[in-house]
Structures are given as structure tokens and as C-alpha cells.
Design an enzyme around this catalytic site. Sequence first.
Site, mmCIF file in Angstrom:
data_model
loop_
_atom_site.group_PDB
_atom_site.id
_atom_site.type_symbol
_atom_site.label_atom_id
_atom_site.label_comp_id
_atom_site.label_asym_id
_atom_site.label_seq_id
_atom_site.Cartn_x
_atom_site.Cartn_y
_atom_site.Cartn_z
ATOM 1 N N TYR A 142 0.933 -0.917 0.285
ATOM 2 C CA TYR A 142 -0.083 0.012 0.081
ATOM 3 C C TYR A 142 1.166 1.000 -0.035
ATOM 4 C CZ TYR A 142 -3.249 3.567 1.303
ATOM 5 O OH TYR A 142 -4.482 4.482 1.546
ATOM 6 N N ASP A 237 9.615 2.947 -0.156
ATOM 7 C CA ASP A 237 8.536 3.905 0.662
ATOM 8 C C ASP A 237 8.252 3.754 2.786
ATOM 9 O OD1 ASP A 237 5.702 4.619 2.215
ATOM 10 O OD2 ASP A 237 4.541 3.492 0.549
ATOM 11 N N LYS A 265 4.197 9.417 9.249
ATOM 12 C CA LYS A 265 3.697 8.801 10.296
ATOM 13 C C LYS A 265 4.516 9.165 11.479
ATOM 14 C CE LYS A 265 0.782 5.458 7.957
ATOM 15 N NZ LYS A 265 0.599 4.605 6.848
HETATM 16 C C1 LIG Z 1 -0.300 5.076 5.667
HETATM 17 C C2 LIG Z 1 0.358 4.624 4.513
HETATM 18 C C3 LIG Z 1 0.602 5.649 3.410
HETATM 19 C C4 LIG Z 1 -0.330 6.707 3.322
HETATM 20 O O1 LIG Z 1 0.298 8.136 3.601
HETATM 21 P P1 LIG Z 1 -1.129 8.026 4.521
HETATM 22 O O2 LIG Z 1 -0.941 9.565 4.920
HETATM 23 O O3 LIG Z 1 -2.250 7.671 5.342
HETATM 24 O O4 LIG Z 1 -1.722 9.357 3.535
HETATM 25 C C5 LIG Z 1 1.917 5.256 2.420
HETATM 26 N N1 LIG Z 1 2.633 4.087 2.055
HETATM 27 C C6 LIG Z 1 2.530 3.621 3.159
HETATM 28 C C7 LIG Z 1 3.681 1.941 3.210
HETATM 29 C C8 LIG Z 1 1.879 3.825 4.180
HETATM 30 O O5 LIG Z 1 1.850 2.546 5.603
#
Ligand SMILES: *Cc1c(COP(=O)(O)O)cnc(C)c1O
Length: 429
Positions: A142, A237, A265
Amino acid sequence: MTTSHQWFQRAKKVLPGGVNSPVRAFGSVGREPLFIDKAEGPWLWDVEGNRYLDFVGSWGPMIFGHVYEPVLAAVGEAAKKGLSYGAPTAAEVEMAELMCNLVPSLEMVRMVSSGTEAVMSALRVARGYTGRELIVKFQGCYHGHADGMLVQAGSGAATFGVPDSAGVPAAIAQRTLTVPYNDLKAVQELFVKRGQEIAAVIVEPVAANMGVVLPQAGFLHGLREITTEYGALLILDEVITGFRLGLDGAQGYFGVQPDLSTFGKIIGGGLPVGAFGGRREVMSEVAPLGKVYQAGTLSGNPVAMAAGLCSLRSLQEQPSIYQQLESRGKRLAQGLRTIFKEAEIPVTVNQVGSLCCLYFAAGPVNNYADAKRSDTERYKRYFNAMLERGVYLSPSQFEALFLSAAHTADQIEWMLEAVQEIVEGGLLA
Ligand SMILES: *Cc1c(COP(=O)(O)O)cnc(C)c1O
């Protein structure tokens, strides 16, 4: 007192599904969500005053636990000086310098307001820099909800992406090619066919949005080699793993050097912050220095920067936090394995550092197809039984369990005792 149920009834009238992000609706665990009133350390309280040991941690940001005083104080101080100016501030420079110091692959960063935005922007930069259009992603990873990332092909061979969501134009989905996680051979084959059109490979260095799936030995390094060979960029990511697996993230943990990285995060300490960054040459494409447009009214917001800076500095001052998280994570994983082994219930527990996932399936779980073999009905019973015992887990099989520095060894044992009780009670048979 208004109960969670009553709030949810009201919420559903004015918020789609009663929530502002789908997984919060508890849809896959067959009950209504709790409405949270407050939190402290590893604890959450719902609006009815029930207390829960929290293993979600706002889905990753709360590495210190809730109401961490230093961050709260930093936010308070910053807020008194104004909430937003839309002009440069010292805190943005300090934040960027600190990130570049801690993460060796970062030479320049751009702050944004969410992980989604970070990924969306990093992909644009990769396309601008390479002059190519295709992106390779892995099934079950994701990367936020930008159009081109809401794509995963059916299991098996590499294929053109089809959208996972209504509203994503097919033409955009087709620019994302998907392959199974940990399948270097599939990536290689794809590059042999389309390598000259591929701008970037984006990957979660630990896949933490299909439960927790670790990269197998050689996988991340293999991606580095293939992308280099074909002149494509490697984007890690690190929105979850950044500053969670260590001060230098998963890239430090596994020793792989990406061209670009995305963060979110933890770097906001609980406030909405994201960032992307990487090699100077690539980041020099970003406006106003270069021709790739990217902007944000609240990007680098002073209050959010204060929260982020304080979080990162606190981690830097207490690096032993990572050893503590690793040992608590190991104990949790080993405890879960023992309990289910004795009960002869097939499970797989994947864990690295403070990330853990209990799959109700015999292992190994190395990709999305493996993860999907998990018995989600059993997870649902497990989730509900744990909630009744005061343990708040991810309301979906396909999410990670997050530990924070506020979780004590005793609390881990208490959590394991709850699991033991449920298993002995025959609830998961
Ligand atoms: C949570 C997440 C996102 C998206 O971040 P948001 O702040 O929710 O838009 C992207 N990549 C990874 C790996 C994530 O866990």
C-alpha cells in the site's frame, strides 16, 4: 453519556460509512467501531470509559505511545507563535537537515502533509527525472490512495494494472505494473520486456499493509541492481518503516540505498506530515529548482515541524528504544507461536522490530497470495475476544500490530495471557 453506538449512528448520517478512513469502520471484524475519548502511553479509552491496551498506535505514528510529554510541549510552544504562515521557517530547515543526517540516502527532502502526498509526488519526480511513464509496484503493498497506486493485478504473472477502486481511470492504472512481493524473477522478466519504459520501482521495504511480510534475502538488493541496470529509480516507501526500524529506517536495517524515499507517520509525531527525498540530482527536479511541480499550503507547517523535530530528536537521544522494541517484538512473536503451537492451531507470526502480524494460516507468508490464505473468520473471533479482554488490535487481518516504547514487558505478558485464555476457552478452535 453518548455511547460509541450512538456516535456511530450520528456519524453515518454525515460521514460516508461513519468514518474518515475506511479501515476504522471495523467492517472486516463484524462490529461497530469504538469512538475514542483519550489516550495515554500504551492505553486508549473509549467514550464509555473502557480502557484498552493499544496495539494500533494510530497505524504507526505513535512510537513513543500516546501523550508523549516532550512532543506535546514542543507543539504547545510552536502553536503559541502562530499556527501557519505560508512562509519559510527555521524548523523546516532543521527538520530537513536532521532527516538528511540520519538517513544516508537523503541529500534533499520536501515536506508534505501525508504519506499519500509523499508517494504521489515522488512518483512524479521519478517520471520527470527519467522521462518515462511506467511504475512497478508489488501486489499487497500500500502506498496511499493516489490514483496510480490503487492498483494490483491478479496473482501470478506480471500484468497490466487494473484499478482497485471506482473512479480510477483505466489509462492511469495501466501505467502501474504489478508483480508479487519477493519475486525478483518476475521483476527481472518485466524489465527485460519493458525496462526502457519504467521510471521507477516502488516498494515497502517491509510490507506492512498486508499484515507484515519481510523482504527475503537478496530481494531489496536485487531491486537495486535491476533498477540501476535499466536506469530506473528505486523508491523505498518508508512511511511505516522510517524511524521505526531504526534511525536510518529499513534502508539502514537492510543496507540498501534507494534513489528516493517516502516518509510519513512517525515523522509527524501524530500530526499530519509526510516527506519525500533522496539524491540531490533527482530532487533538483522539484520546483522551484526544477520542472516538476509540487506545492502545499500547509507543507512544512510550523506546528507539525515542531512535533516531527521533537520526535526525531527524542529518538536520536534514546537509540536504545530500538533494542527495546526489537526484544519486546521478539518476545511477543515467540509467545504467540508457542501458544498456538500447543493448541495445534496453524498460524504464522511474522515480526521485525516493533512490527508483528499473526496470520491464521500455516506459513510461510512471503507475499500477498500467501497472506490471503489466512482464515479471516478466525481473525475476526480473535479480534473480538481480545477487545472484550481490553486489548485493541488492528481491526483487520491484513494490518500490522504496532508496538511503542510505552509498552512494558509486563503488558506484553498480559496480552499473551489474554491470547492463552482465548485459545484455552476454545474460542478459536
Ligand atoms: C500509511 C501509508 C501510506 C499513506 O500515508 P497516509 O498518511 O495515510 O496518506 C503510504 N505508504 C505506506 C507504506 C503506508 O503505510
